[in-house]
Design an enzyme around this catalytic site. Structure first.
Site, PDB file in Angstrom:
ATOM      1  N   GLY A 144      41.538  36.592  45.009  1.00  0.00           N
ATOM      2  CA  GLY A 144      40.355  37.326  44.546  1.00  0.00           C
ATOM      3  C   GLY A 144      39.464  36.450  43.666  1.00  0.00           C
ATOM      4  N   ILE A 198      38.493  36.390  40.241  1.00  0.00           N
ATOM      5  CA  ILE A 198      38.933  35.763  38.982  1.00  0.00           C
ATOM      6  C   ILE A 198      40.254  35.010  39.194  1.00  0.00           C
ATOM      7  CG2 ILE A 198      39.385  36.155  36.528  1.00  0.00           C
ATOM      8  CD1 ILE A 198      37.838  38.855  36.830  1.00  0.00           C
ATOM      9  N   ASP A 253      48.941  38.236  47.449  1.00  0.00           N
ATOM     10  CA  ASP A 253      47.728  39.059  47.611  1.00  0.00           C
ATOM     11  C   ASP A 253      47.832  39.743  48.972  1.00  0.00           C
ATOM     12  OD1 ASP A 253      44.570  38.638  46.215  1.00  0.00           O
ATOM     13  OD2 ASP A 253      44.856  39.872  48.001  1.00  0.00           O
ATOM     14  N   ASN A 254      47.386  40.987  49.029  1.00  0.00           N
ATOM     15  CA  ASN A 254      47.408  41.679  50.334  1.00  0.00           C
ATOM     16  C   ASN A 254      46.084  41.528  51.080  1.00  0.00           C
ATOM     17  OD1 ASN A 254      45.667  43.389  49.012  1.00  0.00           O
ATOM     18  ND2 ASN A 254      46.912  45.236  49.237  1.00  0.00           N
ATOM     19  N   SER A 288      40.346  45.196  30.857  1.00  0.00           N
ATOM     20  CA  SER A 288      38.891  45.216  30.964  1.00  0.00           C
ATOM     21  C   SER A 288      38.273  45.865  29.732  1.00  0.00           C
ATOM     22  CB  SER A 288      38.530  46.038  32.202  1.00  0.00           C
ATOM     23  OG  SER A 288      37.159  46.360  32.221  1.00  0.00           O
ATOM     24  N   TYR A 315      39.243  54.242  37.283  1.00  0.00           N
ATOM     25  CA  TYR A 315      39.548  52.805  37.235  1.00  0.00           C
ATOM     26  C   TYR A 315      39.938  52.390  35.810  1.00  0.00           C
ATOM     27  CZ  TYR A 315      38.651  47.857  36.543  1.00  0.00           C
ATOM     28  OH  TYR A 315      38.763  46.540  36.145  1.00  0.00           O
ATOM     29  N   LYS A 371      43.554  50.932  33.903  1.00  0.00           N
ATOM     30  CA  LYS A 371      43.698  49.748  33.043  1.00  0.00           C
ATOM     31  C   LYS A 371      44.395  50.134  31.737  1.00  0.00           C
ATOM     32  CE  LYS A 371      42.220  46.742  35.698  1.00  0.00           C
ATOM     33  NZ  LYS A 371      43.100  45.707  36.173  1.00  0.00           N
ATOM     34  N   ASN A 373      31.970  41.044  31.116  1.00  0.00           N
ATOM     35  CA  ASN A 373      31.352  41.075  32.457  1.00  0.00           C
ATOM     36  C   ASN A 373      31.369  39.687  33.109  1.00  0.00           C
ATOM     37  OD1 ASN A 373      30.424  43.514  31.031  1.00  0.00           O
ATOM     38  ND2 ASN A 373      29.159  43.836  32.842  1.00  0.00           N
ATOM     39  N   ARG A 386      24.847  43.712  28.029  1.00  0.00           N
ATOM     40  CA  ARG A 386      26.257  43.426  28.300  1.00  0.00           C
ATOM     41  C   ARG A 386      26.604  42.004  27.873  1.00  0.00           C
ATOM     42  NH1 ARG A 386      25.637  47.989  29.028  1.00  0.00           N
ATOM     43  NH2 ARG A 386      26.275  49.338  30.741  1.00  0.00           N
ATOM     44  N   GLY A 392      26.985  57.463  33.610  1.00  0.00           N
ATOM     45  CA  GLY A 392      28.195  56.828  33.073  1.00  0.00           C
ATOM     46  C   GLY A 392      27.917  55.523  32.335  1.00  0.00           C
TER      47      GLY A 392
HETATM   48  P1  NAD Z   1      39.043  40.989  43.231  1.00  0.00           P
HETATM   49  O1  NAD Z   1      38.968  42.237  44.012  1.00  0.00           O
HETATM   50  O2  NAD Z   1      38.178  39.853  43.643  1.00  0.00           O
HETATM   51  O3  NAD Z   1      40.555  40.462  43.182  1.00  0.00           O
HETATM   52  C1  NAD Z   1      41.664  41.340  43.179  1.00  0.00           C
HETATM   53  C2  NAD Z   1      42.621  40.887  44.266  1.00  0.00           C
HETATM   54  O4  NAD Z   1      43.754  41.764  44.270  1.00  0.00           O
HETATM   55  C3  NAD Z   1      42.008  40.925  45.661  1.00  0.00           C
HETATM   56  O5  NAD Z   1      42.167  39.665  46.277  1.00  0.00           O
HETATM   57  C4  NAD Z   1      42.807  42.013  46.390  1.00  0.00           C
HETATM   58  O6  NAD Z   1      42.975  41.705  47.765  1.00  0.00           O
HETATM   59  C5  NAD Z   1      44.119  42.015  45.619  1.00  0.00           C
HETATM   60  N1  NAD Z   1      44.877  43.282  45.623  1.00  0.00           N
HETATM   61  C6  NAD Z   1      44.417  44.518  45.294  1.00  0.00           C
HETATM   62  N2  NAD Z   1      45.414  45.417  45.400  1.00  0.00           N
HETATM   63  C7  NAD Z   1      46.525  44.732  45.778  1.00  0.00           C
HETATM   64  C8  NAD Z   1      47.873  45.105  46.042  1.00  0.00           C
HETATM   65  N3  NAD Z   1      48.284  46.376  45.964  1.00  0.00           N
HETATM   66  N4  NAD Z   1      48.756  44.142  46.401  1.00  0.00           N
HETATM   67  C9  NAD Z   1      48.354  42.862  46.508  1.00  0.00           C
HETATM   68  N5  NAD Z   1      47.100  42.446  46.278  1.00  0.00           N
HETATM   69  C10 NAD Z   1      46.187  43.378  45.910  1.00  0.00           C
HETATM   70  O7  NAD Z   1      38.785  41.368  41.706  1.00  0.00           O
HETATM   71  P2  NAD Z   1      38.513  40.411  40.466  1.00  0.00           P
HETATM   72  O8  NAD Z   1      37.108  40.601  40.050  1.00  0.00           O
HETATM   73  O9  NAD Z   1      39.035  39.062  40.725  1.00  0.00           O
HETATM   74  O10 NAD Z   1      39.403  41.147  39.373  1.00  0.00           O
HETATM   75  C11 NAD Z   1      40.718  40.719  39.079  1.00  0.00           C
HETATM   76  C12 NAD Z   1      41.325  41.639  38.033  1.00  0.00           C
HETATM   77  O11 NAD Z   1      40.505  41.630  36.877  1.00  0.00           O
HETATM   78  C13 NAD Z   1      41.394  43.101  38.486  1.00  0.00           C
HETATM   79  O12 NAD Z   1      42.590  43.648  37.998  1.00  0.00           O
HETATM   80  C14 NAD Z   1      40.194  43.734  37.825  1.00  0.00           C
HETATM   81  O13 NAD Z   1      40.403  45.103  37.589  1.00  0.00           O
HETATM   82  C15 NAD Z   1      40.132  42.959  36.525  1.00  0.00           C
HETATM   83  N6  NAD Z   1      38.793  42.936  35.950  1.00  0.00           N
HETATM   84  C16 NAD Z   1      37.728  42.559  36.707  1.00  0.00           C
HETATM   85  C17 NAD Z   1      36.446  42.556  36.157  1.00  0.00           C
HETATM   86  C18 NAD Z   1      35.244  42.207  36.990  1.00  0.00           C
HETATM   87  O14 NAD Z   1      34.132  42.620  36.623  1.00  0.00           O
HETATM   88  N7  NAD Z   1      35.377  41.461  38.076  1.00  0.00           N
HETATM   89  C19 NAD Z   1      36.266  42.910  34.804  1.00  0.00           C
HETATM   90  C20 NAD Z   1      37.391  43.265  34.054  1.00  0.00           C
HETATM   91  C21 NAD Z   1      38.647  43.272  34.638  1.00  0.00           C
HETATM   92  C1  WQD Z   2      25.608  45.711  34.108  1.00  0.00           C
HETATM   93  C2  WQD Z   2      24.245  46.234  33.637  1.00  0.00           C
HETATM   94  C3  WQD Z   2      23.665  48.390  34.504  1.00  0.00           C
HETATM   95  C4  WQD Z   2      23.212  47.138  38.691  1.00  0.00           C
HETATM   96  C5  WQD Z   2      31.322  47.149  35.259  1.00  0.00           C
HETATM   97  C6  WQD Z   2      32.558  47.974  35.055  1.00  0.00           C
HETATM   98  C7  WQD Z   2      33.475  47.291  34.086  1.00  0.00           C
HETATM   99  C8  WQD Z   2      33.771  45.845  34.479  1.00  0.00           C
HETATM  100  C9  WQD Z   2      32.507  45.093  34.769  1.00  0.00           C
HETATM  101  C10 WQD Z   2      35.840  45.804  35.711  1.00  0.00           C
HETATM  102  C11 WQD Z   2      24.243  47.705  33.266  1.00  0.00           C
HETATM  103  C12 WQD Z   2      22.706  47.332  34.994  1.00  0.00           C
HETATM  104  C13 WQD Z   2      23.456  47.168  37.331  1.00  0.00           C
HETATM  105  C14 WQD Z   2      21.887  47.321  39.140  1.00  0.00           C
HETATM  106  C15 WQD Z   2      21.145  47.526  36.872  1.00  0.00           C
HETATM  107  N1  WQD Z   2      34.559  45.744  35.662  1.00  0.00           N
HETATM  108  N2  WQD Z   2      22.449  47.348  36.444  1.00  0.00           N
HETATM  109  N3  WQD Z   2      20.907  47.507  38.218  1.00  0.00           N
HETATM  110  O1  WQD Z   2      28.664  48.618  34.343  1.00  0.00           O
HETATM  111  O2  WQD Z   2      28.699  46.827  32.542  1.00  0.00           O
HETATM  112  O3  WQD Z   2      30.636  47.076  34.016  1.00  0.00           O
HETATM  113  O4  WQD Z   2      31.699  45.832  35.698  1.00  0.00           O
HETATM  114  O5  WQD Z   2      36.619  46.011  34.847  1.00  0.00           O
HETATM  115  O6  WQD Z   2      34.623  48.038  34.093  1.00  0.00           O
HETATM  116  O7  WQD Z   2      32.185  49.249  34.564  1.00  0.00           O
HETATM  117  O8  WQD Z   2      28.573  46.150  34.951  1.00  0.00           O
HETATM  118  O9  WQD Z   2      27.290  44.774  36.502  1.00  0.00           O
HETATM  119  O10 WQD Z   2      27.581  47.221  37.029  1.00  0.00           O
HETATM  120  O11 WQD Z   2      26.098  46.567  35.134  1.00  0.00           O
HETATM  121  O12 WQD Z   2      20.222  47.717  36.095  1.00  0.00           O
HETATM  122  O13 WQD Z   2      21.587  47.321  40.362  1.00  0.00           O
HETATM  123  O14 WQD Z   2      23.328  46.113  34.716  1.00  0.00           O
HETATM  124  O15 WQD Z   2      22.994  49.581  34.238  1.00  0.00           O
HETATM  125  O16 WQD Z   2      23.369  47.860  32.181  1.00  0.00           O
HETATM  126  P1  WQD Z   2      29.078  47.280  33.908  1.00  0.00           P
HETATM  127  P2  WQD Z   2      27.397  46.169  36.012  1.00  0.00           P
END
Ligand code: NAD
Ligand code: WQD
Length: 331
Positions: A11, A13, A32-33, A125, A149, A153, A179, A231, A293
């Site tokens: 994925g 990150i 990873d699945n 998160s 979601y 977490k 973010n 953000r 939200g």
């Molecule tokens: P991503 O979707 O790119 O990566 C997640 C990976 O997990 C994917 O490759 C998916 O195939 C794999 N996966 C999901 N369910 C699975 C399962 N049951 N078994 C095996 N593999 C599975 O997401 P990301 O952005 O890289 O996020 C990674 C982690 O960080 C997640 O837990 C996400 O919730 C957390 N996170 C992400 C963000 C963000 O904005 N990207 C912010 C905060 C926290």
């Molecule tokens: C950022 C800003 C929107 C899209 C989400 C999850 C959080 C975390 C990160 C996983 C906000 C604005 C967005 C658009 C816009 N993920 N926006 N037009 O909502 O801060 O966080 O992703 O853990 O849990 O909630 O991120 O990138 O969606 O939005 O104006 O088309 O951009 O209103 O102010 P958010 P986002």
């Protein structure tokens, strides 16, 4: 060499962290699945680092598959990224999120405990803070996630904390990301959303690629300097480095919690301008009502991670936008 199991390692990150781990001398095993990623990421990690990570295509909800991995690989620590992450989808399909994120985590932890693994880092998160008590957000702010979601977490954090109390020599680190945006400088790995994305940067990129007419600006009437949401955007490579620092600081048992952010708030309009400067592409905007939200302002106090882990985000907003585009213009 110490081997790290990276769940969700193909994925967004996880793949950047796998690169950083290999660069820092760790062996990397990925599970990873592929429900939200592509196996070609393994090739890309190999191209960047010169080392091919071991890859198991398996679902964390399949306990036998995890046990099989632990029987075949000598694992020292686990970085647990695997999970579903789309806030909107989690509201429509809450059971899918609870089932995947909670069951997968419990299975993983049962197997971790059975195989005597003592270090686990979890991808949490900033969403656990919901509408925060105050900004900048410190780790002791109260937790009240506002969607399924975010609930998964918070629950996984609790599950891991309870497990650590039961097995006190286990070290658990909970990393609360703000973010994440940006991509590796090679342009070989990055964020490639499935379908129409919800997050700001992938949506800006759709406009830059000509796949959408304009970026919707959700709300111009927030109590912020330009009226748009603020953000804490953090470069994914800074985040990846934070994981390596977290691993290096897990020599004793306990639960540690860190915000990983830059500590700086940035508005929607500022990000759009930075992206235009970095890409040379004009991004058309369309003013829309607030998104349900959403909160006005969210940014981290990352000083605990700096003090205790020696970690700080270094890359600029310009780096984040330029690298996001460098990756996205090619896919
Ligand atoms: P991503 O979707 O790119 O990566 C997640 C990976 O997990 C994917 O490759 C998916 O195939 C794999 N996966 C999901 N369910 C699975 C399962 N049951 N078994 C095996 N593999 C599975 O997401 P990301 O952005 O890289 O996020 C990674 C982690 O960080 C997640 O837990 C996400 O919730 C957390 N996170 C992400 C963000 C963000 O904005 N990207 C912010 C905060 C926290
Ligand atoms: C950022 C800003 C929107 C899209 C989400 C999850 C959080 C975390 C990160 C996983 C906000 C604005 C967005 C658009 C816009 N993920 N926006 N037009 O909502 O801060 O966080 O992703 O853990 O849990 O909630 O991120 O990138 O969606 O939005 O104006 O088309 O951009 O209103 O102010 P958010 P986002």
């Amino acid at each position: 060499m110490k081997n790290v199991l990276v769940t969700g390692g193909t994925g967004y990150i996880g793949s950047h962290t796998a690169v950083e781990l290999i660069k820092s001398g760790y062996g990397v095993v990925i599970i990873d699945n592929l429900c939200n990623s592509d196996p070609s990421v393994i090739d890309s990690i190999e191209k960047i680092t010169g080392v091919r990570p071991v890859f198991y295509e398996a679902d964390l909800r399949n306990r036998a598959a995890i046990d099989n991995l632990f029987r075949h690989e000598k694992i020292d620590s686990v970085l647990h990224f695997a999970g579903l992450k789309a806030v909107g989808e989690s509201v429509e399909l809450p059971l899918k999120y609870y089932e995947n994120n909670i069951s997968g985590t419990i299975n993983l932890l049962e197997s971790v405990a059975e195989h005597g693994i003592k270090k686990i880092v979890f991808s949490s998160s900033a969403t656990v803070y919901g509408d925060p008590d105050r900004v900048p957000i410190t780790e002791d702010c109260s937790l009240h996630p506002t969607n399924p979601y975010g609930m998964t977490k918070m629950m996984c954090e609790q599950i891991m904390t309870d497990m650590q109390h039961a097995i006190p020599d286990t070290a658990v680190t909970l990393l609360r990301y703000f973010n994440p945006i940006g991509a590796h400088e090679s342009g070989l790995i990055g964020e490639k959303p499935n379908g129409i994305p919800n997050n700001l940067m992938p949506r800006i990129i759709r406009v830059a690629r000509g796949e959408a007419e304009a970026i919707t600006v959700f709300g111009r009437d927030y109590p912020t300097p330009d009226g748009t949401g603020v953000r804490d955007y953090i470069h994914v490579c800074d985040l990846a480095e934070g994981h390596v620092k977290a691993l290096e600081n897990m020599e004793t048992g306990g639960v540690r919690i860190y915000n990983l952010g830059t500590g700086k708030g940035c508005s929607v309009l500022e990000i759009i301008t930075e992206f235009e400067n970095a890409s040379g592409i004009k991004i058309k905007t369309l003013d829309c009502p607030r998104r349900s939200g959403d909160i006005a302002v969210c940014y981290a106090d990352p000083s605990k991670a700096c003090r205790e882990l020696g970690w700080k985000a270094n890359r600029t907003l310009a780096d984040m936008c330029a690298s996001s585009w460098n990756y996205a213009k090619n896919y």
